[in-house]
Design an enzyme around this catalytic site. Structure first.
Site, PDB file in Angstrom:
ATOM      1  N   ASP A 249       0.858  -1.181   0.000  1.00 23.78           N
ATOM      2  CA  ASP A 249       0.000   0.000   0.000  1.00 23.78           C
ATOM      3  C   ASP A 249       0.895   1.232   0.000  1.00 23.78           C
ATOM      4  O   ASP A 249       2.062   1.162   0.369  1.00 23.78           O
ATOM      5  CB  ASP A 249      -0.883   0.018   1.248  1.00 23.78           C
ATOM      6  CG  ASP A 249      -1.593  -1.303   1.489  1.00 23.78           C
ATOM      7  OD1 ASP A 249      -2.169  -1.833   0.531  1.00 23.78           O
ATOM      8  OD2 ASP A 249      -1.557  -1.796   2.635  1.00 23.78           O
ATOM      9  N   ASP A 295      -1.419  -2.504  -4.544  1.00 22.95           N
ATOM     10  CA  ASP A 295      -2.451  -2.970  -3.628  1.00 22.95           C
ATOM     11  C   ASP A 295      -3.330  -1.777  -3.239  1.00 22.95           C
ATOM     12  O   ASP A 295      -3.914  -1.127  -4.090  1.00 22.95           O
ATOM     13  CB  ASP A 295      -1.819  -3.668  -2.428  1.00 22.95           C
ATOM     14  CG  ASP A 295      -2.832  -4.444  -1.595  1.00 22.95           C
ATOM     15  OD1 ASP A 295      -3.938  -4.707  -2.093  1.00 22.95           O
ATOM     16  OD2 ASP A 295      -2.526  -4.795  -0.447  1.00 22.95           O
ATOM     17  N   ASP A 299      -4.374   1.318   3.723  1.00 17.04           N
ATOM     18  CA  ASP A 299      -5.075   0.226   4.392  1.00 17.04           C
ATOM     19  C   ASP A 299      -4.908   0.369   5.895  1.00 17.04           C
ATOM     20  O   ASP A 299      -3.836   0.755   6.387  1.00 17.04           O
ATOM     21  CB  ASP A 299      -4.551  -1.131   3.929  1.00 17.04           C
ATOM     22  CG  ASP A 299      -5.206  -1.595   2.622  1.00 17.04           C
ATOM     23  OD1 ASP A 299      -5.967  -0.806   2.027  1.00 17.04           O
ATOM     24  OD2 ASP A 299      -4.951  -2.736   2.198  1.00 17.04           O
ATOM     25  N   ARG A 351     -13.692   0.101  -2.440  1.00 16.01           N
ATOM     26  CA  ARG A 351     -13.068   0.279  -1.121  1.00 16.01           C
ATOM     27  C   ARG A 351     -12.778   1.750  -0.828  1.00 16.01           C
ATOM     28  O   ARG A 351     -11.648   2.153  -0.683  1.00 16.01           O
ATOM     29  CB  ARG A 351     -11.784  -0.546  -1.011  1.00 16.01           C
ATOM     30  CG  ARG A 351     -11.991  -2.028  -1.221  1.00 16.01           C
ATOM     31  CD  ARG A 351     -10.697  -2.801  -1.043  1.00 16.01           C
ATOM     32  NE  ARG A 351     -10.909  -4.225  -1.295  1.00 16.01           N
ATOM     33  CZ  ARG A 351      -9.941  -5.139  -1.265  1.00 16.01           C
ATOM     34  NH1 ARG A 351      -8.700  -4.769  -0.969  1.00 16.01           N
ATOM     35  NH2 ARG A 351     -10.201  -6.397  -1.505  1.00 16.01           N
TER      36      ARG A 351
END
Length: 496
Positions: A249, A295, A299, A351
């Site tokens: 990330d 990714d 996160d 997301r």
């Protein structure tokens, strides 16, 4: 690495009162320069258990200006957990050596790994014809190519993942400060971190892993899909599923707490995953089976807590933000409390965030995307054929706010502009039970988002999330009609 003189008068004025009340409560933050600004009182979940000051109280020897990976790492190491301010000047490439030379795939690669041989060794036509394990192909790849891929990945990880300690302010100077080609990790026991006015780009994984069981499904709508191999046209290799998965990330908040991210920009930079299309033939050539080198953008996992993300721009990426990374992590209960306000999500697929367990307050955010290619009620096989025929060039918006297991999202006065979409793309049920919304706008119209999403998805959620936000700081929720103009003017790096 340059040391920058700190403001002694600021320290003398603020140190004792801060111990008692926090600088922002005394109105001093407006008179200090941006590097010493702290999170405004009551500004989201990050402020719930005391002030977030980052490095505001740094002594002069712990104030740095850095322009390279080496200087950045040295500054973090020198100050440790002491309050520190690290000012980012220009572009810092985290995939570079101590001389500033960029490191690429060949610098990290361990023989005998190469992508073509790896791709061929684990292709569904080869790997999936073996007996299934619990209804899926064996997800534990073995053999020398997988071992070499993992060793190569470990070499890259050791270079590009930078651990950020407690009591840190990272702030960009001017309007072009950038951290690229790596990941900032805020791990367990880290707290009190401020990150502002920085563009984060392209945490590129040179060695993504193929997972043959990810999203695999025995789906009779796919011709030839069955659980036992018969021939080249009949067997598990003819079923949907399998994904490439990247490791990094741009920012990973993994167990840390009391974090403020503000006026930052996040994207894949000039190497978006759209440049790396699927490499296997049908049925493993669906758009989500591209070779994923990125990714998440941010996160938030493993009991991370008390986080405010504000005035930031997320764009041109698929999976933006995961809050809670497993349905099985019941220990996340009571953690993962996050506020997102005044952020801009543009051409992001999903997301924004996708939540498990957490109490998430999302208000005054602006979501722009296109759901063409998301399936829209057809079976998976028909949706797959449609995506191949239409070849969407955008990141397919599948859901903005994803309500996962035991999540409690409180959505307030958000604005959604989703072409070819419906309310279930704004608020998607991802095994969630509850979701609340008030005052939001969808495609130019005020909407009861929960009722509309429930009707569109057929998977109803209750509005009883069990909590109500109280932490707005200096940014009380604006009506949805005021969100677009404000967010476009203020979200992102260079607009502090």
């Amino acid at each position: 690495m340059e040391k920058t003189m700190s403001k002694r008068t600021y320290l003398a004025t603020c140190l004792l009162p801060f111990m008692l009340f926090g600088c922002s409560s005394l109105g001093l933050q407006a008179t200090a320069d941006s590097a010493r600004e702290v999170l405004p009182e009551q500004d989201g979940w990050a402020a719930a258990e005391g002030p977030v000051t980052g490095g505001a109280l740094a002594l002069e020897e712990n104030v740095f200006t850095v322009s390279s990976r080496k200087a950045f790492v040295d500054a973090l190491s020198q100050a440790g957990d002491e309050p520190k301010i690290i000012q980012i000047k220009g572009t810092i490439n985290l995939s570079s050596d101590d001389d500033g030379q960029e490191l690429t795939e060949e610098d990290y690669r361990v023989a005998p790994y190469n992508f073509e041989d790896y791709k061929n060794a684990y292709s569904p036509a080869v790997w999936n014809i073996k007996p299934l394990i619990k209804g899926r192909p064996n997800r534990n790849l073995d053999g020398p190519l997988e071992e070499a891929r993992q060793a190569s990945a470990d070499a890259q990880k050791a270079q590009i993942v930078i651990h950020v300690p407690s009591n840190t302010t990272l702030i960009g100077l001017g309007d072009d400060a950038t951290i690229e080609k790596g990941m900032l990790l805020l791990g367990d026991n880290v707290e009190n971190v401020i990150i502002r006015n920085i563009a984060f780009e392209d945490a590129f994984d040179y060695f993504p892993a193929w997972d043959p069981g990810d999203s695999f499904k025995l789906d009779a709508s796919y011709p030839g899909c069955q659980d036992t191999y018969v021939d080249a046209s009949h067997g598990p290799q003819m079923c949907r599923g399998g994904r490439w998965n990247a490791e990094y990330d741009l920012i990973s908040i993994n167990g840390a707490k009391r974090i403020w991210i503000d006026h930052c920009t996040f994207s894949d930079g000039d190497r978006p995953d759209s440049m790396f299309p699927p490499v296997y033939p049908f049925p493993q050539n669906e758009i989500t089976q591209k070779v994923q080198h990125h990714d998440g953008l941010i996160d938030i996992t493993n009991q991370a807590d008390l986080i405010t993300i504000s005035n930031s721009y997320f764009h041109d990426h698929d999976k933006a933000m995961l809050i809670g990374n497993s349905d099985k992590k019941t220990a996340d209960t009571g953690h993962l409390r996050v506020t997102l306000h005044d952020n801009y999500f543009n051409n992001v697929g999903q997301r924004m965030p996708r939540v498990r367990y957490g109490q998430v307050h999302s208000y005054n955010n602006y979501f722009v995307g296109n759901a063409q290619g998301a399936g829209n009620g057809r079976n998976a096989y028909e949706a797959h054929l449609d995506s191949l025929a239409n070849k969407p060039q955008h990141n397919v918006l599948r859901q903005a706010l994803g309500a996962g297991k035991h999540s409690a999202i409180y959505s307030e006065a958000n604005v959604f502009e989703i072409a070819n979409g419906n309310a279930s793309h704004a608020a998607g049920n991802m095994k969630g039970d509850v979701f609340f919304d008030t005052g939001s706008m969808f495609n130019g119209e005020m909407i009861d988002l929960l009722d509309a999403a429930n009707a569109a998805s057929g998977k109803p959620m209750s509005p009883d999330v069990g909590w109500k936000p109280e932490l707005y700081g200096v940014n009380p929720a604006k009506p949805a009609s005021d969100v677009v103009e404000y967010v476009k003017a203020n979200a992102g790096a260079g607009k502090l």
